[in-house]
Design a protein around this motif. Structure first.
Motif, PDB file in Angstrom:
ATOM      1  N   LEU A  49       0.920  -1.510   0.565  1.00 42.66           N
ATOM      2  CA  LEU A  49      -0.212   0.309   0.185  1.00 42.66           C
ATOM      3  C   LEU A  49       0.927   1.250  -0.175  1.00 42.66           C
ATOM      4  O   LEU A  49       0.779   2.246  -0.887  1.00 42.66           O
ATOM      5  N   ALA A  50       1.622   0.980   0.742  1.00 40.82           N
ATOM      6  CA  ALA A  50       3.001   2.555   0.941  1.00 40.82           C
ATOM      7  C   ALA A  50       3.201   2.637  -0.868  1.00 40.82           C
ATOM      8  O   ALA A  50       3.990   3.535  -1.079  1.00 40.82           O
ATOM      9  N   LEU A  51       3.561   1.624  -1.257  1.00 43.60           N
ATOM     10  CA  LEU A  51       4.522   1.477  -2.402  1.00 43.60           C
ATOM     11  C   LEU A  51       3.303   2.462  -3.310  1.00 43.60           C
ATOM     12  O   LEU A  51       4.004   3.124  -4.236  1.00 43.60           O
ATOM     13  N   ASP A  52       2.223   1.156  -3.519  1.00 39.59           N
ATOM     14  CA  ASP A  52       1.922   1.829  -4.973  1.00 39.59           C
ATOM     15  C   ASP A  52       1.199   3.483  -4.202  1.00 39.59           C
ATOM     16  O   ASP A  52       0.480   3.885  -5.317  1.00 39.59           O
ATOM     17  N   ALA A  53       0.848   4.046  -3.488  1.00 40.55           N
ATOM     18  CA  ALA A  53       0.582   5.463  -2.581  1.00 40.55           C
ATOM     19  C   ALA A  53       1.460   6.544  -3.425  1.00 40.55           C
ATOM     20  O   ALA A  53       0.717   7.829  -2.992  1.00 40.55           O
ATOM     21  N   ARG A  54       2.223   6.584  -3.791  1.00 44.45           N
ATOM     22  CA  ARG A  54       3.777   7.229  -3.580  1.00 44.45           C
ATOM     23  C   ARG A  54       2.931   7.856  -5.056  1.00 44.45           C
ATOM     24  O   ARG A  54       3.740   9.254  -5.216  1.00 44.45           O
ATOM     25  N   ASP A  55       2.174   6.988  -6.081  1.00 42.30           N
ATOM     26  CA  ASP A  55       1.851   8.518  -7.332  1.00 42.30           C
ATOM     27  C   ASP A  55       0.570   8.913  -6.489  1.00 42.30           C
ATOM     28  O   ASP A  55       0.089   9.613  -7.233  1.00 42.30           O
ATOM     29  N   GLY A  56       0.422   8.633  -5.298  1.00 40.85           N
ATOM     30  CA  GLY A  56      -0.988   9.227  -4.596  1.00 40.85           C
ATOM     31  C   GLY A  56      -1.913   8.954  -5.201  1.00 40.85           C
ATOM     32  O   GLY A  56      -3.364   9.272  -5.073  1.00 40.85           O
ATOM     33  N   ASP A  57      -2.301   7.579  -5.567  1.00 48.30           N
ATOM     34  CA  ASP A  57      -3.566   6.845  -5.767  1.00 48.30           C
ATOM     35  C   ASP A  57      -3.284   5.395  -5.333  1.00 48.30           C
ATOM     36  O   ASP A  57      -2.270   5.047  -4.819  1.00 48.30           O
ATOM     37  N   ILE A  58      -4.477   4.697  -4.522  1.00 46.58           N
ATOM     38  CA  ILE A  58      -4.524   3.060  -4.905  1.00 46.58           C
ATOM     39  C   ILE A  58      -4.736   2.719  -5.693  1.00 46.58           C
ATOM     40  O   ILE A  58      -5.787   2.754  -6.491  1.00 46.58           O
ATOM     41  N   ASN A  59      -4.274   1.414  -5.944  1.00 49.23           N
ATOM     42  CA  ASN A  59      -4.585   0.745  -7.951  1.00 49.23           C
ATOM     43  C   ASN A  59      -4.884  -1.048  -7.352  1.00 49.23           C
ATOM     44  O   ASN A  59      -4.228  -1.253  -6.867  1.00 49.23           O
ATOM     45  N   PHE A  60      -6.718  -1.066  -7.225  1.00 45.84           N
ATOM     46  CA  PHE A  60      -6.623  -2.142  -7.784  1.00 45.84           C
ATOM     47  C   PHE A  60      -5.791  -3.218  -7.510  1.00 45.84           C
ATOM     48  O   PHE A  60      -5.055  -4.079  -7.702  1.00 45.84           O
ATOM     49  N   MET A  61      -5.644  -2.895  -9.311  1.00 46.97           N
ATOM     50  CA  MET A  61      -4.711  -3.823 -10.449  1.00 46.97           C
ATOM     51  C   MET A  61      -3.376  -3.978  -9.311  1.00 46.97           C
ATOM     52  O   MET A  61      -2.994  -5.471  -8.798  1.00 46.97           O
ATOM     53  N   VAL A  62      -2.813  -3.220  -9.024  1.00 44.59           N
ATOM     54  CA  VAL A  62      -1.367  -3.238  -8.004  1.00 44.59           C
ATOM     55  C   VAL A  62      -1.498  -3.970  -7.366  1.00 44.59           C
ATOM     56  O   VAL A  62      -0.374  -5.047  -7.138  1.00 44.59           O
ATOM     57  N   GLN A  63      -2.432  -4.250  -6.512  1.00 48.05           N
ATOM     58  CA  GLN A  63      -2.799  -4.742  -5.161  1.00 48.05           C
ATOM     59  C   GLN A  63      -2.623  -5.975  -5.745  1.00 48.05           C
ATOM     60  O   GLN A  63      -1.991  -7.118  -4.621  1.00 48.05           O
ATOM     61  N   GLY A  64      -3.687  -6.371  -6.595  1.00 49.18           N
ATOM     62  CA  GLY A  64      -3.793  -7.935  -6.181  1.00 49.18           C
ATOM     63  C   GLY A  64      -2.056  -8.450  -6.872  1.00 49.18           C
ATOM     64  O   GLY A  64      -1.619  -9.328  -6.469  1.00 49.18           O
ATOM     65  N   ILE A  65      -1.785  -7.607  -8.053  1.00 50.29           N
ATOM     66  CA  ILE A  65      -0.768  -8.063  -8.334  1.00 50.29           C
ATOM     67  C   ILE A  65       0.556  -8.901  -6.881  1.00 50.29           C
ATOM     68  O   ILE A  65       1.390  -9.431  -7.527  1.00 50.29           O
ATOM     69  N   LEU A  66       0.829  -7.239  -6.824  1.00 54.69           N
ATOM     70  CA  LEU A  66       1.553  -7.555  -5.573  1.00 54.69           C
ATOM     71  C   LEU A  66       1.715  -8.626  -4.086  1.00 54.69           C
ATOM     72  O   LEU A  66       2.655  -9.035  -3.714  1.00 54.69           O
ATOM     73  N   ASN A  67      -0.123  -8.492  -4.143  1.00 57.61           N
ATOM     74  CA  ASN A  67       0.163  -9.409  -2.681  1.00 57.61           C
ATOM     75  C   ASN A  67      -0.350 -11.181  -3.257  1.00 57.61           C
ATOM     76  O   ASN A  67      -0.306 -11.795  -2.260  1.00 57.61           O
ATOM     77  N   ALA A  68      -1.455 -11.291  -4.183  1.00 56.24           N
ATOM     78  CA  ALA A  68      -1.533 -12.652  -4.203  1.00 56.24           C
ATOM     79  C   ALA A  68      -0.022 -13.763  -4.149  1.00 56.24           C
ATOM     80  O   ALA A  68       0.933 -13.544  -4.708  1.00 56.24           O
TER      81      ALA A  68
END
Length: 476
Positions: free
Chosen positions: A192-211
């Motif tokens: 979440l911290a990595l994803d939020a660096r660009d100012g948003d939370i991306n559901f696709m990114v979270q699926g990729i990084l956590n599955a």
């Protein structure tokens, strides 16, 4: 061998609710896996568009409490079985989040699917089903794995996750502030911290990084999305998971797409009587207002009318080719307007119907000689497989699932995303249609013989599931 329990989580699934190819896949894969002995179950949102009576939905739980946005929401859980077999399907009933005519409304999608993801994990104990693997489909469910690791920590220990990317460009982005609704913030976990660096939370990114495992819907697309051209801005993210990325081609519902039994056709036929296609061809020409002549090559495109599909390659040059062109679909307004203008200019060569019509689409597949898919990218593609199943010869660009399913024996493939390359392949198809009928029939027959059933993809997923669980066992 011990039975594997799989819970699939998705935003759509045919026949209950379908917007695109995601619905086709999620509607076919669970029953195919169940035939292999896996206990597969599916959970969906209960949208207003789902016909409760038609699909015999029955309420199995009422007033289940879901904590969300500092409130307690009460939801109901409905259940039924897929029409073919005894694969259970659950529907989460939460009118505050799932009401309205649209599945993917312009406003409120993030809230809708964040709530859905949290609610799925909350109601799971009620259905008395302990999954070994939770399989999440596309960005709408991309937060499920991170929720399992955070607010679900302890409850889901040992449960593995699979995240399938159906289309990398359809990402769900939202403000990091939304995480407060499920008692999270960007400091809760590294992804979440990595994803939020660009100012948003991306559901696709979270699926990729956590599955635990990431899949997509063709081997070629799995390679393509690691590049800047196809990576939709996430190529660096997906490269992090390259070792855990697998591409598995989708299948077709061979009962629904069967020209020998299709109720939408004027004349049914099989590979042994391809000549019967001509009656459907004449019916299609009539339905689209074109001159009725079985000797004229009939090219067709059934698609969303969007940039991805290469629709912009179709212009007045189409009318100079020796044949007819029909187009069925809806999409971007400028593309629709442009294509309708072509119909007015060339009424004997080009006809466009701006709508989605399942019955007419089947007739188009059955009547077409040539099927066009000049896509810029195509994760898997079903149109080319349906076309071959109905004896239409595809002309496709070498990308994604098109490259994996169409060969020189079954169709025509071009490389460059340019009009000369596309029209060159199309003209070659027309030349063989008119000048080499025996070679044309061989291509039709080769396409007909290809196995597009869900048997092989289901076995690939079953192997992947067992591999994940073997890794879990060895780790323990």
């Amino acid at each position: 061998m011990e039975k594997i329990n799989i819970l699939m989580v998705a935003a759509e699934a045919a026949p209950y609710v379908k917007v695109g190819g995601l619905g086709d896949v999620v509607g076919s894969l669970p029953p195919a896996l169940r035939k292999l002995g896996l206990d597969v179950r599916l959970i969906l949102p209960l949208y207003d568009a789902i016909d409760r009576k038609k699909f015999a939905l029955r309420k199995i739980f009422s007033n289940l409490a879901i904590a969300y946005a500092a409130q307690t929401y009460r939801v109901n859980l409905y259940a039924t079985f897929f029409p073919a077999g005894r694969t259970p399907v659950y529907f989460l009933d939460a009118p505050e989040f799932f009401s309205g005519p649209e599945i993917y409304p312009r406003q409120g999608q993030s809230d809708r699917f964040l709530f859905f993801s949290a609610a799925v994990l909350s109601v799971l104990p009620s259905i008395n089903f302990s999954p070994d693997i939770i399989h999440c489909h596309d960005a709408q469910t991309g937060l499920v794995p991170v929720l399992m690791k955070t607010i679900g920590a302890g409850r889901f220990e040992g449960v593995k996750t699979v995240f399938t990317i159906h289309n990398f460009t359809y990402q769900k982005k939202t403000s990091p502030a939304v995480l407060k609704k499920i008692n999270l913030d960007i400091q809760t976990c590294h992804s979440l911290a990595l994803d939020a660096r660009d100012g948003d939370i991306n559901f696709m990114v979270q699926g990729i990084l956590n599955a635990d495992q990431v899949t997509t819907v063709s081997p070629t697309y799995a390679r393509e999305i690691t590049t800047s051209f196809y990576g939709a801005g996430l190529e660096k993210i997906i490269r992090r998971r390259r070792a855990d990325l697998t591409g598995i081609i989708n299948g077709l519902d061979l009962d629904f797409f069967n020209p020998a039994r299709d109720p939408f056709l004027v004349r049914r036929y099989s590979a042994r009587c391809l000549s019967a296609k001509k009656e459907n061809k004449l019916a299609v020409q009539k339905a689209f207002g074109l001159p009725v002549d079985e000797k004229i090559a009939l090219s067709a495109l059934v698609s969303r009318l969007v940039w991805q599909k290469g629709i912009d390659l179709l212009d007045e040059k189409c009318a100079r080719l020796p044949g007819q062109l029909i187009i069925l679909g809806r999409g971007e307004q400028d593309q629709e307007k442009r294509l309708k203008a072509l119909t007015r200019r060339f009424p004997k060569q080009i006809s466009v119907q701006i709508k989605y019509d399942e019955k007419l689409a089947h007739l188009v597949y059955a009547g077409a000689d040539i099927f066009l898919m000049p896509s810029r990218f195509e994760p898997c593609g079903l149109g080319q497989m349906i076309a071959m199943r109905y004896g239409a010869v595809p002309v496709v660009r070498a990308t994604g699932g098109l490259k994996d399913t169409v060969s020189r024996q079954t169709g025509f493939v071009f490389q460059d995303m340019t009009q000369p390359a596309f029209f060159g392949a199309w003209q070659k198809a027309l030349d063989i249609f008119y000048q080499q009928p025996r070679q044309w029939r061989r291509r039709q027959s080769a396409g007909f013989r290809k196995d597009f059933s869900w048997t092989k993809p289901a076995r690939s997923y079953a192997f992947l599931y067992r591999h994940l669980l073997d890794r879990r066992t060895k780790k323990n």
